[in-house]
Design an enzyme around this catalytic site. Structure first.
Site, PDB file in Angstrom:
ATOM      1  CB  CYS A   1      -1.035  -0.140   1.142  1.00 53.84           C
ATOM      2  SG  CYS A   1      -0.325   0.021   2.698  1.00 53.84           S
TER       3      CYS A   1
ATOM      4  CG  HIS B   1      15.074 -18.689 -15.166  1.00 53.16           C
ATOM      5  ND1 HIS B   1      14.818 -18.309 -16.586  1.00 53.16           N
ATOM      6  CD2 HIS B   1      14.409 -18.021 -14.196  1.00 53.16           C
ATOM      7  CE1 HIS B   1      13.543 -17.531 -16.305  1.00 53.16           C
ATOM      8  NE2 HIS B   1      13.546 -17.393 -15.032  1.00 53.16           N
TER       9      HIS B   1
END
Length: 672
Positions: A437, A593
């Site tokens: 937030c 990856h």
């Protein structure tokens, strides 16, 4: 997900539409400064600015529908916002008095008056929450080939159109009852007058530690229960003319915060500074000065509040009580000002010529009194009860921060900071969701006890809130959203190890595996796929090419099976199957990856052959690739193979370079 966590999700999503209020405050504030008596009637520029600000205030309901749908969506995609907009438009049309009269076959005059107020934030929030849930559930749905254009995100607004028809039918019968309840609640609160304002402010502060103050604010600041204090105040002359505002009354749920934000909390900061140990005063003074400056000018108080909220809870309760008293006094004396963002000097200045700002200047002497009150109360309480506020810790405890050893990413920027926060939280393996937030990282974790509070404070965090075992909030200041976004990007590239402490037992490897001679190879990695070898610096992704994730090499694969480069344990397989992390038997952490940004493919093109926790040997199959699909849809198929904890070793030695290799080839050696 429990109700508390869900309410927190709604609360942080509310910050998306609420963030538009400062714009409205600036526009209307400048307009009233230009034309303080005519309120736009005597000056064209003032009329333009005031009307522009009111354009935002008059449409808060639709902003809530769009903003919450976007803010609660799983990937913050614009399609979620569009879903909220479409849903709100359908509800507003079907629940308009004219359409209800047509559907029910009655005169418009007989339609319940509640439907004249259907365009309100409560309905906007309801539509936004439903739209977000629909988006999160169905945004990845694939339709048959003939309808494939409408698959995925395009499908959700269509589905929401039909769902909102059902919601509208429910509201046609239920809204008058709901509206009656809300109005009755609002009237009971306003009936308490100044005392109700003070009680609201008291609970506003008490709910901040768990983040539910946003939900409480909705009742008083917006038109959820008929109070609508902020829009009515900023509406100024327009609100007065329409009978929505009363001078001396409208704004009472805001005015009393100015003496606290601008003066009270800076007084508390001065008390904390004076109570600090002499050797810590320079450090504490810098922190308190920055927090006091932010509180006075902008009304952002969390950096100060979180400096004592958990270290000395009794001070925070006293702070909540004094806030309630301040808001009560301002409301009772009709000393009124309003804000669009928070109760700081900027908002006080902008609102001062609003026709609803009554005796606003009296908030300044009230603030000076509260500065002295906070200083005396805080200093007395800290000394009397020997509270361990900032700078009063014992030297051994204060030195703990310096003992922390965090992974540095090689760059003094937001990526390194975000990387270190992930490490301090217990590593990527402990994180299940990242959100933010205005000033907080709101994190879902597997175990909140793994969060290293000292490490987060070393990074600059004001405090850590452990709401429960799976929910943590970290107060990082106004850069929270940027840090959270960067954390998400870094985790998408591969796992991040947890932070460690220097005062823990030291070994040559991350775990006690035994010592090895310096500058000798302790591990050799095999190529997991056949393909063309690529230098890590040439990988088209900054996180890998800058070696932020770790050091190693990359391969552009030509074979469809991915094999284990080492013997060890599979500690992480990403849900999208694009990356695997293996801890070798000696503690080395190896990340394989496949491709760049392949996380966005949501697992398509990958078949998992192993599970987390499995033991593997070098050469065991890990993944099966659909190279045709991946080559067509991936940003790049260059696949990094890196050591994420390379700082624990002397480095790596590349064994095969610049040519096509087979999976049996030695990629590189880890040196010690």
């Amino acid at each position: 997900m429990n109700i508390l966590t869900y309410l927190q999700r709604i609360g942080r999503a509310l910050m998306v539409p609420v963030a538009t209020l400062p714009t409205a405050a600036i526009l209307t504030g400048i307009g009233y400064w230009i034309d303080p008596t005519g309120w736009g009637a005597d000056n064209q520029l003032a009329a333009l600015l005031i009307s522009s600000g009111n354009a935002i205030l008059d449409n808060m309901a639709i902003l809530f529908a769009i903003g919450i749908a976007y803010g609660m969506s799983k990937d913050k995609d614009g399609a979620a916002a569009l879903t909220g907009l479409v849903g709100f438009m359908v509800v507003m049309k079907l629940c308009s008095p004219a359409v209800i009269a047509m559907i029910k076959g009655i005169p418009v005059a007989e339609v319940p008056v509640a439907f004249s107020k259907i365009n309100n934030p409560f309905v906007g929030i309801l539509v936004g929450v439903i739209s977000a849930e629909l988006y999160n559930r169905y945004s990845n749905v694939e339709l048959p080939q003939a309808l494939s254009f409408f698959s995925g995100r395009r499908l959700v607004p269509i589905l929401n159109s039909f769902l909102m028809i059902l919601l509208s039918l429910i509201l046609m019968f239920g809204w008058p009852v709901i509206n009656g309840w809300l109005v009755a609640f609002g009237e009971s609160i306003t009936g308490l007058g100044s005392m109700g304002a003070g009680l609201y402010a008291f609970f506003n502060r008490l709910l901040i530690p768990i983040g539910l103050h946003h939900a409480l604010n909705l009742v008083f600041w917006f038109d959820v229960a008929g109070i609508n204090d902020i829009p009515n105040f900023m509406g100024g002359a327009k609100s007065i003319a329409e009978g929505l505002a009363t001078p001396g009354i409208t704004g009472r749920y805001q005015a009393g915060f100015f003496p606290i934000m601008m003066f009270g909390l800076p007084g508390a900061a001065l008390a904390i500074y004076h109570c600090a140990r002499p050797e810590n005063k320079a450090m504490v003074g810098g922190i308190m000065l920055a927090g006091a400056f932010a509180a006075f000018f902008t009304g952002v108080t969390e950096p100060l509040e979180f400096s004592f909220m958990f270290a000395a809870p009794v001070l925070y309760v006293l702070h909540a009580i004094m806030t309630g008293i301040s808001v009560y006094i301002a409301a009772a004396m009709h000393w009124i000002a309003g804000f669009g963002f928070s109760a700081g000097f900027i908002d006080l200045f902008l609102s001062s010529r609003n026709p609803l700002a009554v005796h606003w200047y009296m908030l300044i002497p009230q603030g000076l009194v509260f500065f002295c009150l906070y200083y005396v109360v805080f200093r007395f309480t800290i000394k009397k009860f020997n509270l361990m506020t900032l700078g009063r810790e014992l030297p051994s405890a204060a030195g703990t921060d310096a003992d922390m050893k965090l992974k540095a990413g090689g760059k003094n920027d937001i990526q390194e900071e975000a990387y270190n926060y992930i490490a301090a939280i217990g590593g990527s393996a402990n994180l299940t969701n990242i959100d933010s937030c205005i000033t907080r990282l709101r994190l879902s974790v597997k175990d909140s006890s793994l969060v290293n509070e000292q490490a987060t404070k070393r990074l600059g965090a004001s405090g850590v809130i452990r709401l429960n075992k799976e929910s943590v909030q970290i107060i990082v200041g106004m850069r929270a959203e940027l840090i959270a976004s960067t954390m998400t990007d870094i985790i998408a590239k591969g796992p991040v190890a947890a932070a460690t402490e220097n005062n823990m037992p030291e070994f040559d490897t991350p775990a006690e595996k035994g010592h090895t001679p310096e500058n000798t190879a302790i591990l050799t990695l095999l190529a997991p796929v056949t393909g063309e070898l690529v230098k890590l610096e040439d990988v088209p992704d900054e996180a890998f090419s800058s070696k932020l994730v770790g050091d190693g090499i990359a391969i552009k694969p030509t074979s469809e099976t991915v094999f284990s480069p080492v013997e060890g344990t599979v500690v992480k397989v990403f849900d999208t199957n694009h990356a695997v992390c293996i801890e070798a038997n000696n503690g080395t952490e190896v990340i394989v990856h496949i491709g760049i940004d392949t996380v966005s493919l949501n697992g398509k093109g990958f078949e998992r052959l192993i599970e987390e926790g499995m033991k593997v040997k070098a050469g065991d199959p890990l993944l099966k690739l659909d190279l045709n699909y991946l080559n067509a849809h991936a940003k790049s198929m260059i696949s990094p193979i890196v050591i994420s904890n390379i700082d624990d070793y002397a480095g790596i030695s590349i064994m095969a370079e610049g040519h096509v290799i087979a999976k049996e080839s030695n990629l590189f050696q880890v040196m010690k």
